[in-house]
Design an enzyme around this catalytic site. Structure first.
Site, PDB file in Angstrom:
ATOM      1  N   HIS A 369       0.783  -1.224   0.000  1.00  0.00           N
ATOM      2  CA  HIS A 369       0.000   0.000   0.000  1.00  0.00           C
ATOM      3  C   HIS A 369       0.812   1.268   0.000  1.00  0.00           C
ATOM      4  O   HIS A 369       0.367   2.282  -0.508  1.00  0.00           O
ATOM      5  CB  HIS A 369      -1.036  -0.040   1.116  1.00  0.00           C
ATOM      6  N   ARG A 475     -10.100   1.662  -3.631  1.00  0.00           N
ATOM      7  CA  ARG A 475      -9.571   1.009  -2.417  1.00  0.00           C
ATOM      8  C   ARG A 475      -9.954   1.881  -1.218  1.00  0.00           C
ATOM      9  O   ARG A 475      -9.243   2.834  -0.884  1.00  0.00           O
ATOM     10  CB  ARG A 475      -8.064   0.846  -2.510  1.00  0.00           C
ATOM     11  N   ARG A 511     -14.620  -1.020  -3.015  1.00  0.00           N
ATOM     12  CA  ARG A 511     -14.210  -2.205  -2.263  1.00  0.00           C
ATOM     13  C   ARG A 511     -14.266  -1.856  -0.789  1.00  0.00           C
ATOM     14  O   ARG A 511     -13.751  -0.807  -0.367  1.00  0.00           O
ATOM     15  CB  ARG A 511     -12.782  -2.601  -2.638  1.00  0.00           C
ATOM     16  N   GLU A 610      -9.540 -13.614  -5.060  1.00  0.00           N
ATOM     17  CA  GLU A 610      -8.104 -13.399  -4.819  1.00  0.00           C
ATOM     18  C   GLU A 610      -7.485 -14.435  -3.902  1.00  0.00           C
ATOM     19  O   GLU A 610      -6.334 -14.309  -3.509  1.00  0.00           O
ATOM     20  CB  GLU A 610      -7.813 -11.970  -4.356  1.00  0.00           C
ATOM     21  N   ASN A 633      -3.235  -9.498  -7.909  1.00  0.00           N
ATOM     22  CA  ASN A 633      -2.074  -9.235  -7.046  1.00  0.00           C
ATOM     23  C   ASN A 633      -2.045 -10.224  -5.888  1.00  0.00           C
ATOM     24  O   ASN A 633      -1.008 -10.799  -5.565  1.00  0.00           O
ATOM     25  CB  ASN A 633      -2.124  -7.818  -6.470  1.00  0.00           C
ATOM     26  N   ASP A 634      -3.191 -10.395  -5.256  1.00  0.00           N
ATOM     27  CA  ASP A 634      -3.250 -11.352  -4.154  1.00  0.00           C
ATOM     28  C   ASP A 634      -3.419 -12.785  -4.639  1.00  0.00           C
ATOM     29  O   ASP A 634      -2.892 -13.712  -4.028  1.00  0.00           O
ATOM     30  CB  ASP A 634      -4.402 -10.998  -3.193  1.00  0.00           C
ATOM     31  N   ARG A 644       3.844 -11.079  -1.710  1.00  0.00           N
ATOM     32  CA  ARG A 644       3.983 -10.086  -2.775  1.00  0.00           C
ATOM     33  C   ARG A 644       4.902  -8.931  -2.404  1.00  0.00           C
ATOM     34  O   ARG A 644       5.293  -8.146  -3.254  1.00  0.00           O
ATOM     35  CB  ARG A 644       2.599  -9.550  -3.193  1.00  0.00           C
ATOM     36  N   CYS A 681      -8.932  -6.559 -11.806  1.00  0.00           N
ATOM     37  CA  CYS A 681      -8.483  -5.254 -11.296  1.00  0.00           C
ATOM     38  C   CYS A 681      -7.081  -5.310 -10.709  1.00  0.00           C
ATOM     39  O   CYS A 681      -6.612  -4.346 -10.122  1.00  0.00           O
ATOM     40  CB  CYS A 681      -9.472  -4.691 -10.277  1.00  0.00           C
TER      41      CYS A 681
HETATM   42  C1  PEP Z   1      -5.410  -7.437  -5.920  1.00  0.00           C
HETATM   43  O1  PEP Z   1      -5.143  -8.136  -4.950  1.00  0.00           O
HETATM   44  O2  PEP Z   1      -5.181  -7.779  -7.105  1.00  0.00           O
HETATM   45  C2  PEP Z   1      -6.028  -6.115  -5.745  1.00  0.00           C
HETATM   46  C3  PEP Z   1      -6.471  -5.443  -6.785  1.00  0.00           C
HETATM   47  O3  PEP Z   1      -6.110  -5.619  -4.494  1.00  0.00           O
HETATM   48  P1  PEP Z   1      -4.878  -5.023  -3.637  1.00  0.00           P
HETATM   49  O4  PEP Z   1      -3.709  -4.831  -4.566  1.00  0.00           O
HETATM   50  O5  PEP Z   1      -5.366  -3.754  -3.053  1.00  0.00           O
HETATM   51  O6  PEP Z   1      -4.655  -6.077  -2.615  1.00  0.00           O
HETATM   52 MG    MG Z   2      -5.983  -7.741  -3.014  1.00  0.00          MG
END
Ligand code: PEP
Ligand code: MG
Length: 746
Positions: A369, A475, A511, A610, A633-634, A644, A681
């Protein structure tokens, strides 16, 4: 033999080695003394210590008793080379009655080593880390036996601990010496390869946060100057706060309040005044009092106080700059590239507000973040490991490239020019973004929705400028993370309302809070989780904290009255979790109705896919929910069990891994079969090389960071959807990431 064993017991006394360490001036000296002691106690003619240099991947003869002293430092063996290299590679002792007849034996050149028949080598290992090899030799054949091997292994184990500690301590001493000599700076440090955390580049003067700049004012400053500097600082901070309330209303409410409180605090400035009245120069008085506050705050058990460390330093710097006010100084960070250790989300906002050009963060990794926030603020960030960067002298030119993760100290003219040209090209690309159609189209006429991911209210204007079809991911945790606190329903309502109004009727997917994991608020109970990525995160936190969840849902339903409101839940792993979240929404809608408050009674509700469980349950989740959105991403993190944010395993974080592609296809198939929309996303959506796969499996909504919209439109316009389908079919049948890379050109 028994004579030796008694003596070995003596060596095994850790006290002897520890005492040796105290007497030694450096690691090499310590090892030399250790080699002499081992040779003496083992009654061996020769004792050698080889240390492994991980950078060079070589075993280096670092200490020796009995051979030609000139060989030390010169003899280098690869792992597996000779008997010593073999003991290292196999991580096993090697005992030879007549080693000099073994063809694997490698003699140390320039010595009479051939005459030593008996040979015993044991690896030196600390935990799982191989550190080197300890060797004894003697001219008497068969001189060593299994008991000696065991004894030598015990000594090696004790040496390992001491070597490891010695490396740490001596490294620390070196670092202290380096920082004491900060003026000299790391003169050989010109190019740093770190990790890219937030794109773009920055060129400016180096400022190490927390270190007061060395240059002296042109004339000595006085108490009157200090009082003026104090007043100036206070009005600048008040102005900064006002500007922030306008520009970043969602996250910046009272963000400079700690600065302002401190500057007004008569105790804080009073201590400085007293020191100046007693003859100390004002700059020194500021540095002394700030140093004392930093020390007290850093040591506080209270996380809220520890958070203030950066604020005090920042305030100190501003005061000193204001004391020296002149054409060459500015109180903010305009024209500066900042070098800092760990920073919080709120620090990032404050530094951006003070016009920092870019940030070089050292050590500690960066939470997902912090880098997402820096990207939203358009603040280039590079993360580096090299702690010598803390000794870069203030004012030294520095250039960072947040796309490549590189930094240059004293960059050459032509490099600076090249980057300036790149900026011009980027600005042009952004200008073209304004000409993007609302919906992208492939060559063969398939329509693809391109939405924006946003984290800050200020990005709405850019999303509009880029003609984003909607917001695919807001977010909502960002205002919480930056303020490091929970926001009241009313505050949230105002933010959500402004987002919906700002998008002028285009869809917005909110979200719900995704905190926990690496998105922590300080000082909340779950910060002590041993494994936060698998802990009380995201929807789990919301379902456990009903009142907080209800506040957010109520704010969303109120803001979404009469609008196309979509709410999405993060990290859902079961149908029950989604059902409970949906029930919470229904309850809030009923309550608002009963209270007679205007609201949206039936927003569309979605699930983020995710975690692997959500892929397994995609059919049921698609049946229950109104839409799905893949958070790659997750999903990559949890499918591959690769953190990550952990740079040590970043090479294993492979977004195009066959398991990821197959999981994404399964989730997409499930949604399509149920007639429910599915989007992507995660960051993968902006990788043009992945586009044929994404369109090929049937995804028709992609949500990307605002500035990536024009490039995505361009990439979509260059693809045929039917080719993409064929390509995706082939890709999901591939079992190796390497084959997928070749097919996609990754
Ligand atoms: C993800 O996990 O792909 C996502 C879009 O959420 P964040 O990156 O905020 O965890
Ligand atoms: Mg995520």
């Amino acid at each position: 033999m028994s004579r030796r064993k008694d003596n070995v017991a003596l060596v095994c006394d850790i006290g002897e080695l520890a005492g040796l360490f105290e007497k030694s001036v450096n690691l090499d000296d310590f090892l030399q003394n250790a080699a002499s002691i081992v040779a003496y106690h083992m009654k061996a003619a020769v004792c050698s210590i080889y240390i492994y240099d991980a950078e060079e991947r070589m075993l280096i003869l670092t200490a020796n008793q009995g051979l030609n002293p000139d060989a030390v430092g010169r003899v280098r063996l690869k792992p597996g080379e000779g008997l010593v290299g073999t003991a290292f590679e196999w991580q096993r002792p090697i005992l030879e009655a007549r080693a000099n007849r073994n063809p694997r034996f490698k003699f140390v050149p320039g010595t009479d080593e051939e005459r030593y028949e008996a040979f015993l080598a044991v690896p030196i290992v600390r935990g799982l880390a191989p550190l080197g090899v300890l060797v004894v030799q003697d001219p008497v054949p068969d001189y060593f036996d299994d008991n000696d091997a065991r004894a030598l292994a015990t000594i090696a184990a004790q040496l390992a601990t001491t070597i490891d500690n010695a490396k740490l301590l001596m490294g620390l001493r070196d670092r202290q010496a380096a920082s004491a000599d900060a003026d000299a700076g790391p003169s050989d440090l010109r190019y740093i390869k770190g990790a890219a955390a937030s794109g773009g580049h920055a060129h400016g003067r180096a400022v190490v946060l927390g270190v007061f700049e060395e240059q002296r004012p042109s004339r000595p400053s006085t108490l009157a100057d200090f009082r003026r500097a104090l007043e100036r600082t206070e009005s600048q901070l008040a102005e900064l706060q006002r500007a922030m309330e306008e520009r970043l209303a969602d996250v910046a409410s009272m963000i400079f309040s700690a600065h302002l409180l401190m500057v007004k605090d008569t105790e804080f400035s009073g201590q400085m005044t007293a020191l100046i009245e007693n003859g100390l120069a004002p700059e020194a008085a500021v540095a002394k009092v700030v140093g004392e506050y930093v020390r007290i705050f850093s040591a506080s058990p209270n996380a809220r106080l520890r958070e203030k460390v950066q604020d005090v330093r920042d305030l100190g710097r501003r005061l000193v700059q204001n004391l020296r006010e002149g054409p060459e100084t500015t109180p903010d960070y305009r024209g500066c590239v900042l070098i800092a250790g760990e920073l919080m989300a709120s620090d990032i906002v404050k530094l951006a507000a003070q016009r920092a050009e870019g940030l070089l963060l050292i050590g500690g990794g960066v939470t997902a973040h912090v880098s997402i926030l820096a990207r939203s603020l358009r603040l280039p960030v590079v993360v580096a490991e090299d702690r010598r960067l803390f000794a870069v002298p203030a004012g030294r030119p520095i250039l960072i490239d947040g796309d490549q993760g590189t930094a240059f100290i004293d960059p050459p003219e032509d490099l600076v020019r090249k980057y300036a040209e790149l900026s011009a090209v980027r600005a042009e690309a952004e200008r073209l973004g304004a000409e993007c159609p609302e919906v992208a189209t492939t060559i063969d006429g398939e329509r693809v929705h391109v939405f924006a991911n946003i984290n800050l209210l200020s990005e709405i204007a850019v999303a509009r400028k880029m003609n984003a079809g909607g917001i695919g991911l807001y977010r909502s945790e960002f205002p919480f993370l930056v303020r490091n606190d929970f926001l009241a329903e009313e505050e949230q309502y105002l933010i959500y309302r402004r987002i919906l109004d700002g998008m002028g009727g285009r869809p917005v997917v909110f979200r719900t809070l995704d905190i926990g994991g690496d998105k922590m608020l300080a000082d909340y109970p779950w910060v002590h989780e041993a494994n936060p990525a698998l802990g009380l995160r995201a929807i789990r936190f919301s379902l456990r904290n009903e009142a907080t969840f209800a506040q957010q849902i109520r704010a969303l339903l109120r803001a979404g009255a009469g609008a196309d409101l979509r709410i999405m839940f993060p990290l859902v792993a079961s149908v029950e979790e989604f059902a409970r979240a949906r029930e919470a929404v229904a309850r809030c809608a009923r309550d608002l109705g009963a209270e007679g408050i205007d609201h949206n009674p039936c927003p569309r509700l979605g699930v983020m896919v995710e975690v692997p469980a959500a892929v397994e349950m995609a059919d049921e989740l698609a049946r229950e929910a109104d839409f799905l959105s893949i958070g790659s991403n997750d999903l990559v993190q949890y499918l591959l069990a690769v953190d990550r944010t952990n740079e040590h395993v970043s090479d294993l974080y492979v977004a195009h891994h066959p398991a990821v592609l197959r999981a994404m296809k399964r989730a997409t198939d499930a949604a399509i079969a149920r007639g429910k929309p599915i989007s992507l996303c995660g960051q993968m959506a902006s990788d043009p090389r992945m586009l044929p796969f994404l369109l090929g499996i049937g995804i028709r909504t992609l949500s990307v960071e605002v500035r990536q919209i024009p490039a995505l439109h361009k990439a979509i316009a260059a693809i045929r959807a039917d080719d993409a389908r064929r390509k995706a079919d082939a890709l999901v049948r591939m079992g190796r990431a390497g084959d997928i890379e070749a097919a996609l050109g990754v």
